[in-house]
Design a protein around this motif. Structure first.
Motif, mmCIF file in Angstrom:
data_model
loop_
_atom_site.group_PDB
_atom_site.id
_atom_site.type_symbol
_atom_site.label_atom_id
_atom_site.label_comp_id
_atom_site.label_asym_id
_atom_site.label_seq_id
_atom_site.Cartn_x
_atom_site.Cartn_y
_atom_site.Cartn_z
ATOM 1 N N TYR A 76 -53.205 -2.807 9.029
ATOM 2 C CA TYR A 76 -54.316 -3.347 7.632
ATOM 3 C C TYR A 76 -53.385 -4.580 7.190
ATOM 4 O O TYR A 76 -53.681 -4.930 5.733
ATOM 5 C CB TYR A 76 -53.426 -2.586 6.922
ATOM 6 C CG TYR A 76 -53.258 -0.710 6.444
ATOM 7 C CD1 TYR A 76 -55.247 -0.724 6.548
ATOM 8 C CD2 TYR A 76 -52.626 0.227 7.168
ATOM 9 C CE1 TYR A 76 -55.739 0.556 6.722
ATOM 10 C CE2 TYR A 76 -53.307 1.503 7.617
ATOM 11 C CZ TYR A 76 -54.483 1.652 7.638
ATOM 12 O OH TYR A 76 -54.463 3.344 7.961
ATOM 13 N N CYS A 77 -52.993 -5.320 8.292
ATOM 14 C CA CYS A 77 -51.883 -6.476 7.895
ATOM 15 C C CYS A 77 -52.681 -7.577 9.099
ATOM 16 O O CYS A 77 -52.435 -7.097 9.969
ATOM 17 C CB CYS A 77 -49.924 -6.554 8.248
ATOM 18 S SG CYS A 77 -49.467 -5.232 6.536
ATOM 19 N N PRO A 78 -52.569 -8.786 8.691
ATOM 20 C CA PRO A 78 -52.323 -9.989 8.940
ATOM 21 C C PRO A 78 -51.335 -10.185 10.292
ATOM 22 O O PRO A 78 -50.336 -9.286 10.001
ATOM 23 C CB PRO A 78 -52.528 -10.968 8.950
ATOM 24 C CG PRO A 78 -51.897 -10.867 7.598
ATOM 25 C CD PRO A 78 -52.060 -9.707 7.441
ATOM 26 N N SER B 11 -50.858 -7.488 3.125
ATOM 27 C CA SER B 11 -52.297 -6.926 3.504
ATOM 28 C C SER B 11 -53.176 -7.297 3.361
ATOM 29 O O SER B 11 -53.437 -7.735 3.014
ATOM 30 C CB SER B 11 -52.299 -5.750 3.215
ATOM 31 O OG SER B 11 -52.209 -4.989 2.501
ATOM 32 N N ARG B 12 -54.583 -6.755 4.410
ATOM 33 C CA ARG B 12 -55.469 -7.371 3.952
ATOM 34 C C ARG B 12 -56.196 -6.089 3.227
ATOM 35 O O ARG B 12 -57.582 -5.671 2.799
ATOM 36 C CB ARG B 12 -56.308 -6.830 5.362
ATOM 37 C CG ARG B 12 -56.102 -8.318 6.241
ATOM 38 C CD ARG B 12 -57.066 -8.431 7.733
ATOM 39 N NE ARG B 12 -56.986 -9.362 8.307
ATOM 40 C CZ ARG B 12 -56.310 -9.619 9.515
ATOM 41 N NH1 ARG B 12 -55.544 -8.541 9.963
ATOM 42 N NH2 ARG B 12 -55.518 -10.775 10.101
#
Length: 246
Positions: free
Chosen positions: A155-157, A206-207
């Motif tokens: 969920y994160c870059p 996060s995205r």
């Protein structure tokens, strides 16, 4: 004599609109800085905030002092605190355009990890701070990584994206590395973003969409609140604030 702002007043200046969720990491940073900063400055006080950008952190910390914000980006001149005792100077941390012993406090908040020639920035900070004054630094630990929790990786870059976006040239520092830059160990240190509160930091960058972030924050809030409230200057953290007295 210029005094440090009370902690509650200082924290209320957190520039993040959601200071207890998306901006909790910044609140933690502010608390750590407040813990190591001198309580009082001589006279009205003169403070240099190197790489201050738009934050106005120094003016929040010492509201009665004369603040000079130095940044290499001239466009930031229009984003400074709008009060008569705060001025902006476009300049380079490696070659400060000030005389020796000019300031009571010099700050390098999340700055050194962005500068390749960090030794020159440290030398310049020590040069322009007066005898008895302080250099305040905040920086990630050398072992810092993002996301802190592996379960958040989908969920994160990737952390390399963030480090490039933030302009990092190194991950962070170990205490002995900073001691070498400033000639001795720090007089005071206080960590922030501990293993419990680091989850909110993961979520903040996060995205995940806004609705999903709110849900995750709500579920994790009780444990995170305990982690925040119980954090002490010596608690294990992913970042640290330091104070050196000249």
């Amino acid at each position: 004599m210029s005094s440090k702002a009370p902690l509650g007043v200082f924290l209320s200046g957190n520039p993040f609109p959601n200071g207890l969720t998306d901006g909790l990491f910044y609140r933690e940073k502010m608390r750590a800085i407040h813990r190591v900063a001198p309580a009082e400055l001589q006279g009205r006080g003169r403070v240099l905030e190197v790489g201050g950008g738009r934050s106005g952190m120094a003016s929040l910390l010492y509201p009665g002092a004369d603040i000079v914000t130095l940044d290499i980006d001239p466009a930031l001149a229009d984003s400074q605190p709008a009060w008569e005792r705060s001025i902006f100077v476009c300049g380079d941390a490696r070659s400060l355009p000030f005389e020796d012993d000019s300031f009571d406090v010099v700050t390098l908040f999340d700055v050194l990890e962005h500068i390749e020639e960090d030794n020159r920035a440290a030398e310049e900070a020590l040069r322009v701070v007066r005898p008895g004054g302080c250099v305040l630094v905040s920086t990630p630990e050398a072992e810092w990584h993002y996301p802190y929790y592996k379960a958040m990786r989908p969920y994160c870059p990737h952390e390399s994206e963030l480090m490039q976006e933030w302009g990092h040239v190194r991950r962070g520092y170990r205490d002995p590395e900073l001691a070498a830059l400033f000639g001795r160990p720090a007089e005071r240190r206080a960590t922030f973003i501990n293993p419990v509160t680091a989850f909110f930091h993961d979520v903040a960058f996060s995205r995940l969409g806004q609705r999903r972030r709110k849900l995750v924050y709500a579920l994790a809030a009780p444990l995170t609140a305990v982690g925040y409230l119980l954090h002490r200057p010596s608690t294990r953290g992913t970042e640290t604030a330091f104070a050196w007295r000249k």
